[in-house]
Design an enzyme around this catalytic site. Structure first.
Site, PDB file in Angstrom:
ATOM      1  CB  SER A 163      -0.936   0.005   1.217  1.00 27.86           C
ATOM      2  OG  SER A 163      -0.210  -0.189   2.421  1.00 27.86           O
ATOM      3  CG  ASP A 174      -1.394   5.161   8.310  1.00 23.93           C
ATOM      4  OD1 ASP A 174      -0.203   4.797   8.384  1.00 23.93           O
ATOM      5  OD2 ASP A 174      -2.030   5.154   7.240  1.00 23.93           O
ATOM      6  CG  HIS A 222      -0.082   4.028   4.493  1.00 22.57           C
ATOM      7  ND1 HIS A 222      -0.626   3.262   5.510  1.00 22.57           N
ATOM      8  CD2 HIS A 222       0.122   3.183   3.457  1.00 22.57           C
ATOM      9  CE1 HIS A 222      -0.749   2.008   5.097  1.00 22.57           C
ATOM     10  NE2 HIS A 222      -0.307   1.931   3.853  1.00 22.57           N
TER      11      HIS A 222
END
Length: 436
Positions: A162, A404, A407
């Site tokens: 990702s 998170d 990312h």
């Protein structure tokens, strides 16, 4: 309760007690006395604990840059701005009040909600107003029109997890400032995305693959074992990339998941963090090395493949566990200075493995006429703890959800990866003669 970043200690600056220093010195002397010289070369340096001082932690970037400078006779390693003979990887982040070239409202720029940090109310915008400044020169601002001209009539595939998707979205948004792409994706799943810039006949495609090799049992929030078939490339990408002009390979933190079984030659050969009886723990690094070995071997052996292989080095995380119930989140609002960077042994081991497999594949692949290039972002991104979604990748009511810190927000610091990519394309096409 969220801690105040201005008053909570980071854990990076705690002094090392004198007795720990003495014990560490004695331990090192004993180890290097009993370990044969040949084995010392491969003996891993222990990671710095939170007790190490800032002065000691500054070696991280220097060590990383020395790793990146292996075989510096090729521009794919040194990443030089040719007209200035300036190493792009050595530098610092500087304020850039103009801000990003696109926003989350830019036409043709769709940002996944998990990286759309402004959508869910991130209160600060400073993370979008920094630029990478190499020592001794300037990195040109991304020129979308120039990029599209350089890739006119070509195709580019991102192969990875990702975070690879994160980079593809950044590139699509940057290019959307001059040309709107058509979404030709055959499915809505994130692992397969295809965008075409028709005016330039340029195809941008994502082949999602968590481990690059065949993997079974992948469930993001499950503790169930994952089975990796280390000698089999993931068919999802291996069967599709033969005709691409550029294939950008990346993989990373999925290999740190516990309970991973390794398969080779149709049998289980070991595992990583599985705590299983009668099974050898081969560590996460074994699987990582084998996955890249298989990936590069697959590309070299593809009969019709004539493209350029680009390795994007591992992207760092910035979880700070002392801030939130031992789980970690990332609340900083400005880049680190080099003196603040904490040595991450696991990250550097992953990168070391990537470099070893890359250089081995490069030597063999170039004999077959293939090009191998390096997109080294690891040390540059270690300085950006402020650029992650944290808990702004979901609605405010879900703030108890895991933060998170893996990312990157869009727009955000990850855009520099594509500035480096553009520079690489320029160098491949005589950028030093045409001017930068």
């Amino acid at each position: 309760m969220m801690a105040n970043i201005s008053t909570t200690p980071s854990g990076y600056n705690s002094p090392l007690n004198w007795y720990k220093v003495i014990l560490l010195i004695i331990l090192l002397i004993v180890l290097f006395t009993i370990i044969p010289p040949k084995q010392r070369e491969n003996f891993p340096i222990p990671s710095q604990s939170e007790d190490f001082s800032v002065e000691n932690s500054t070696s991280n970037l220097d060590q990383g840059n020395r790793v990146a400078a292996v075989n510096p006779d090729h521009d794919s390693i040194s990443m030089r701005l040719e007209s200035k003979k300036c190493d792009m990887l050595r530098g610092r982040w500087v304020p850039y009040p103009e801000g990003p070239l696109y926003t989350n409202q830019t036409t043709g720029c769709y940002i996944e909600k998990t990286q759309n940090c402004m959508r869910f109310g991130r209160p600060d915008t400073e993370f979008m107003k920094w630029r990478w400044k190499p020592d001794g020169c300037d990195l040109p601002v991304f020129d979308a029109a120039r990029f599209l001209e350089l890739v006119r009539g070509k195709s580019m595939a991102f192969v990875g997890d990702s975070v690879a998707r994160n980079q593809l979205q950044s590139l699509k948004c940057l290019l959307s400032t001059v040309a709107r792409p058509i979404n030709e994706s055959s499915t809505k799943v994130w692992t397969l995305r295809r965008f075409v810039f028709t005016h330039y006949n340029f195809t941008l495609e994502l082949f999602g693959s968590t481990h690059l090799v065949r993997a079974e049992g992948i469930k993001p929030h499950s503790a169930a074992p994952i089975d990796l078939y280390l000698d089999e490339a993931d068919h999802a990408w291996a069967s599709k990339v033969a005709n691409f002009d550029y294939v950008i390979i990346s993989a990373g933190h999925w290999f740190s998941r516990p309970k991973v079984r390794y398969h080779e030659s149709h049998k289980v050969v070991g595992c990583s963090m599985c705590n299983a009886k009668n099974m050898t723990d081969l560590t996460r690094f074994y699987g990582y090395k084998k996955a890249f070995e298989t990936t590069f071997r697959t590309l070299i052996d593809l009969p019709k493949f004539n493209g350029t292989v680009i390795l994007r080095t591992i992207s760092p995380t910035h979880f700070e566990p002392e801030y939130w119930e031992g789980i970690g989140y990332c609340v900083r609002r400005k880049p680190f200075s080099k003196q603040q960077v904490r040595y991450d042994w696991f990250l550097q081991m992953y990168k070391k493995i990537q470099m070893e497999e890359f250089l081995a594949a490069k030597r063999e692949g170039e004999e077959r006429g293939l090009k191998f290039r390096l997109l080294d972002i690891t040390e540059v991104m270690l300085l950006r703890p402020d650029g992650h979604p944290n808990h702004y990748g979901h609605p405010p009511g879900l703030k108890n959800k895991l933060s998170d810190c893996l990312h990157w927000c869009l727009p955000g610091p990850i855009d520099v990866w594509n500035e480096f990519l553009l520079q690489m394309l320029k160098n491949e096409n005589g950028g030093s003669r045409e001017g930068l």
